[in-house]
Design a protein around this motif. Structure first.
Motif, PDB file in Angstrom:
ATOM      1  N   ALA A  45       0.823  -1.207   0.000  1.00 55.21           N
ATOM      2  CA  ALA A  45       0.000   0.000   0.000  1.00 55.21           C
ATOM      3  C   ALA A  45       0.860   1.261   0.000  1.00 55.21           C
ATOM      4  CB  ALA A  45      -0.915  -0.003   1.220  1.00 55.21           C
ATOM      5  N   VAL A  46       1.989   1.194   0.677  1.00 51.93           N
ATOM      6  CA  VAL A  46       2.861   2.372   0.777  1.00 51.93           C
ATOM      7  C   VAL A  46       3.694   2.554  -0.484  1.00 51.93           C
ATOM      8  CG1 VAL A  46       4.695   3.454   2.132  1.00 51.93           C
ATOM      9  CG2 VAL A  46       2.964   2.053   3.264  1.00 51.93           C
ATOM     10  N   LEU A  47       4.179   1.441  -1.042  1.00 50.44           N
ATOM     11  CA  LEU A  47       5.036   1.480  -2.228  1.00 50.44           C
ATOM     12  C   LEU A  47       4.426   0.594  -3.309  1.00 50.44           C
ATOM     13  CD1 LEU A  47       8.473   1.080  -0.413  1.00 50.44           C
ATOM     14  CD2 LEU A  47       7.507   3.205  -1.316  1.00 50.44           C
ATOM     15  N   PRO A  48       3.489   1.126  -4.078  1.00 50.56           N
ATOM     16  CA  PRO A  48       2.813   0.296  -5.080  1.00 50.56           C
ATOM     17  C   PRO A  48       3.712  -0.135  -6.236  1.00 50.56           C
ATOM     18  CG  PRO A  48       2.138   2.591  -5.269  1.00 50.56           C
ATOM     19  CD  PRO A  48       2.969   2.510  -4.028  1.00 50.56           C
ATOM     20  N   LYS A  49       4.814   0.598  -6.479  1.00 48.77           N
ATOM     21  CA  LYS A  49       5.688   0.246  -7.588  1.00 48.77           C
ATOM     22  C   LYS A  49       6.526  -0.985  -7.236  1.00 48.77           C
ATOM     23  CE  LYS A  49       6.200   4.790  -9.761  1.00 48.77           C
ATOM     24  NZ  LYS A  49       7.173   5.818 -10.214  1.00 48.77           N
ATOM     25  N   ASN A  50       6.478  -1.977  -8.109  1.00 46.92           N
ATOM     26  CA  ASN A  50       7.221  -3.204  -7.851  1.00 46.92           C
ATOM     27  C   ASN A  50       8.728  -2.972  -7.812  1.00 46.92           C
ATOM     28  OD1 ASN A  50       4.984  -4.852  -7.638  1.00 46.92           O
ATOM     29  ND2 ASN A  50       4.956  -5.369  -9.809  1.00 46.92           N
ATOM     30  N   SER A  51       9.227  -2.065  -8.665  1.00 47.69           N
ATOM     31  CA  SER A  51      10.669  -1.847  -8.729  1.00 47.69           C
ATOM     32  C   SER A  51      11.217  -1.334  -7.404  1.00 47.69           C
ATOM     33  CB  SER A  51      11.013  -0.863  -9.848  1.00 47.69           C
ATOM     34  OG  SER A  51      10.411   0.403  -9.611  1.00 47.69           O
ATOM     35  N   THR A  52      10.462  -0.491  -6.715  1.00 47.08           N
ATOM     36  CA  THR A  52      10.911   0.029  -5.429  1.00 47.08           C
ATOM     37  C   THR A  52      10.954  -1.079  -4.389  1.00 47.08           C
ATOM     38  OG1 THR A  52       9.889   2.168  -5.963  1.00 47.08           O
ATOM     39  CG2 THR A  52      10.501   1.775  -3.664  1.00 47.08           C
ATOM     40  N   ARG A  53       9.935  -1.938  -4.400  1.00 47.27           N
ATOM     41  CA  ARG A  53       9.926  -3.049  -3.450  1.00 47.27           C
ATOM     42  C   ARG A  53      11.014  -4.069  -3.767  1.00 47.27           C
ATOM     43  NH1 ARG A  53       4.287  -5.577  -3.177  1.00 47.27           N
ATOM     44  NH2 ARG A  53       3.849  -4.494  -5.117  1.00 47.27           N
ATOM     45  N   TRP A  54      11.337  -4.250  -5.061  1.00 41.93           N
ATOM     46  CA  TRP A  54      12.454  -5.123  -5.421  1.00 41.93           C
ATOM     47  C   TRP A  54      13.750  -4.589  -4.820  1.00 41.93           C
ATOM     48  CZ3 TRP A  54      11.727  -9.811  -6.951  1.00 41.93           C
ATOM     49  CH2 TRP A  54      10.665 -10.164  -7.786  1.00 41.93           C
ATOM     50  N   LEU A  55      13.926  -3.262  -4.883  1.00 45.59           N
ATOM     51  CA  LEU A  55      15.145  -2.659  -4.344  1.00 45.59           C
ATOM     52  C   LEU A  55      15.236  -2.850  -2.837  1.00 45.59           C
ATOM     53  CD1 LEU A  55      17.701  -0.974  -4.631  1.00 45.59           C
ATOM     54  CD2 LEU A  55      16.278   1.089  -4.512  1.00 45.59           C
ATOM     55  N   ILE A  56      14.139  -2.620  -2.134  1.00 44.23           N
ATOM     56  CA  ILE A  56      14.131  -2.798  -0.677  1.00 44.23           C
ATOM     57  C   ILE A  56      14.392  -4.264  -0.326  1.00 44.23           C
ATOM     58  CG2 ILE A  56      12.669  -2.707   1.384  1.00 44.23           C
ATOM     59  CD1 ILE A  56      11.333  -0.246   0.175  1.00 44.23           C
ATOM     60  N   THR A  57      13.775  -5.156  -1.086  1.00 43.33           N
ATOM     61  CA  THR A  57      14.016  -6.588  -0.860  1.00 43.33           C
ATOM     62  C   THR A  57      15.491  -6.918  -1.029  1.00 43.33           C
ATOM     63  OG1 THR A  57      11.803  -7.080  -1.719  1.00 43.33           O
ATOM     64  CG2 THR A  57      13.353  -8.916  -1.540  1.00 43.33           C
ATOM     65  N   GLY A  58      16.092  -6.380  -2.081  1.00 46.51           N
ATOM     66  CA  GLY A  58      17.506  -6.631  -2.316  1.00 46.51           C
ATOM     67  C   GLY A  58      18.383  -6.110  -1.194  1.00 46.51           C
ATOM     68  N   LEU A  59      18.090  -4.925  -0.696  1.00 44.49           N
ATOM     69  CA  LEU A  59      18.885  -4.355   0.395  1.00 44.49           C
ATOM     70  C   LEU A  59      18.755  -5.189   1.669  1.00 44.49           C
ATOM     71  CD1 LEU A  59      18.125  -0.566  -0.161  1.00 44.49           C
ATOM     72  CD2 LEU A  59      20.343  -1.691  -0.465  1.00 44.49           C
ATOM     73  N   LEU A  60      17.560  -5.718   1.909  1.00 43.50           N
ATOM     74  CA  LEU A  60      17.343  -6.522   3.118  1.00 43.50           C
ATOM     75  C   LEU A  60      18.044  -7.869   3.022  1.00 43.50           C
ATOM     76  CD1 LEU A  60      13.559  -5.791   3.835  1.00 43.50           C
ATOM     77  CD2 LEU A  60      15.528  -4.967   5.132  1.00 43.50           C
ATOM     78  N   LEU A  61      17.803  -8.581   1.944  1.00 37.61           N
ATOM     79  CA  LEU A  61      18.370  -9.934   1.859  1.00 37.61           C
ATOM     80  C   LEU A  61      19.878  -9.915   1.640  1.00 37.61           C
ATOM     81  CD1 LEU A  61      18.989 -10.842  -1.371  1.00 37.61           C
ATOM     82  CD2 LEU A  61      16.503 -10.858  -1.445  1.00 37.61           C
ATOM     83  N   ALA A  62      20.372  -8.891   0.932  1.00 34.56           N
ATOM     84  CA  ALA A  62      21.812  -8.820   0.683  1.00 34.56           C
ATOM     85  C   ALA A  62      22.597  -8.477   1.936  1.00 34.56           C
ATOM     86  CB  ALA A  62      22.106  -7.783  -0.402  1.00 34.56           C
ATOM     87  N   ALA A  63      21.932  -7.944   2.959  1.00 32.28           N
ATOM     88  CA  ALA A  63      22.625  -7.594   4.201  1.00 32.28           C
ATOM     89  C   ALA A  63      22.967  -8.817   5.033  1.00 32.28           C
ATOM     90  CB  ALA A  63      21.760  -6.637   5.025  1.00 32.28           C
ATOM     91  N   SER A  64      22.309  -9.955   4.778  1.00 33.86           N
ATOM     92  CA  SER A  64      22.516 -11.134   5.627  1.00 33.86           C
ATOM     93  C   SER A  64      23.934 -11.667   5.529  1.00 33.86           C
ATOM     94  CB  SER A  64      21.508 -12.225   5.250  1.00 33.86           C
ATOM     95  OG  SER A  64      21.629 -12.574   3.878  1.00 33.86           O
ATOM     96  N   GLY A  65      24.481 -11.743   4.323  1.00 39.40           N
ATOM     97  CA  GLY A  65      25.837 -12.255   4.152  1.00 39.40           C
ATOM     98  C   GLY A  65      26.885 -11.408   4.858  1.00 39.40           C
ATOM     99  N   PRO A  66      26.906 -10.084   4.648  1.00 38.22           N
ATOM    100  CA  PRO A  66      27.861  -9.237   5.367  1.00 38.22           C
ATOM    101  C   PRO A  66      27.708  -9.298   6.886  1.00 38.22           C
ATOM    102  CG  PRO A  66      27.016  -8.075   3.464  1.00 38.22           C
ATOM    103  CD  PRO A  66      26.235  -9.343   3.569  1.00 38.22           C
ATOM    104  N   LEU A  67      26.479  -9.425   7.377  1.00 29.54           N
ATOM    105  CA  LEU A  67      26.289  -9.538   8.823  1.00 29.54           C
ATOM    106  C   LEU A  67      26.942 -10.801   9.361  1.00 29.54           C
ATOM    107  CD1 LEU A  67      22.591  -8.326   9.299  1.00 29.54           C
ATOM    108  CD2 LEU A  67      24.688  -7.147  10.004  1.00 29.54           C
TER     109      LEU A  67
END
Length: 281
Positions: A45-67
């Motif tokens: 509802a907050v971010l209807p554009k799929n591309s923006t949610r793809w970016l947020i998803t990438g930032l979240l999941l990509a942080a797991s390895g460095p952590l």
């Protein structure tokens, strides 16, 4: 001369660290996908554009390895968390063969645990994104998906090698991998699922017992790692230094079981056992 049996050469703490680290990586990856892209996502509802949610998803999941890499687990094992990365280090002469086998088995098993935990945790929301299974996007030919997975795995491994070949850059390797993997996910996830990691694909596939087109993710990333090693060796002929360590975040106070390590480390023998420093050293 003391006789060593084959099981005494195995490094179980490192294998256990890889197992737990890979389980964490896959759990976070599937959780990020379920939370941002699954049914009932609060971001829809907050971010209807799929591309923006793809970016947020990438930032979240990509942080797991460095952590994992900067945690005690990663400082011990090196936080490969990816069979393609371990294969690349082995091809570069940084791993013993028995450790390569131990790492691959630990990564695959850890991925299954992580995927199973994510499915049990998120249930319907995980099911709405097919339990995080990596599959080719609709309308994309399988050969293009294969080339994308191979090419971007090659880019990732080559970037890791370049950072780990510099005393000034090596400490920033986890940050680099976070930003690079997040960018890659944002660009290619709708096309290939952006796996870049056979273990990350294997875990959800086994938990869901879904094997269609999974051969792409089993083969493409290792071939990409092989290409990266070849490219890196070509660059080394024009002045690029050898990879200094096989750890994504090298902490000198942690045991290092790898071969031909140039970065500072505590003293170990060829089997990774601690060696007491000589007097006067």
């Amino acid at each position: 001369m003391q006789k060593h049996f084959w099981w005494q050469r195995l490094h179980w703490p490192e294998y256990g660290s890889e197992l737990l680290g890979t389980a964490f990586l896959v759990f976070i990856a599937l959780s990020a996908v379920a939370f941002t892209l699954g049914s009932g996502s609060p971001l829809a509802a907050v971010l209807p554009k799929n591309s923006t949610r793809w970016l947020i998803t990438g930032l979240l999941l990509a942080a797991s390895g460095p952590l994992v890499a900067i945690s005690p687990l990663g400082k011990l094992s090196g936080a490969h968390l990816n069979p393609a990365v371990s294969l690349a280090f082995w091809l570069q002469g940084k791993m013993h063969q028995h450790d390569l086998v131990g790492y691959l088995a630990s990564q695959m098993l850890g991925a299954v645990f992580g995927a199973g935990l994510a499915v049990l945790t998120w249930r319907e929301r995980a099911a709405s994104v097919h339990n995080g299974i990596t599959v080719p996007g609709r309308g994309y030919p399988i050969w293009s998906v294969f080339l994308i997975e191979m090419g971007f795995t090659c880019l990732l491994v080559l970037a890791i090698f370049l950072f780990l070949s510099s005393h000034h850059l090596m400490r920033w390797t986890p940050l680099m991998t976070w930003l690079l993997v997040a960018f890659i996910y944002w660009v290619v996830a709708p096309i290939s699922g952006s796996s870049l990691n056979p273990a990350r694909s294997f875990g959800p596939a086994l938990v869901s017992w879904f094997w269609r087109d999974q051969w792409v993710y089993v083969l493409a990333s290792p071939i990409g790692a092989l290409l990266a090693v070849g490219l890196y060796r070509s660059l080394s002929r024009i002045g690029i230094h050898d990879v200094l360590t096989a750890k994504l975040f090298h902490a000198p106070r942690y045991r290092c079981i790898f071969k031909n390590v140039i970065a500072p480390q505590i003293n170990t023998d060829q089997d990774g056992k601690l060696i007491a420093p000589r007097e006067g050293n």
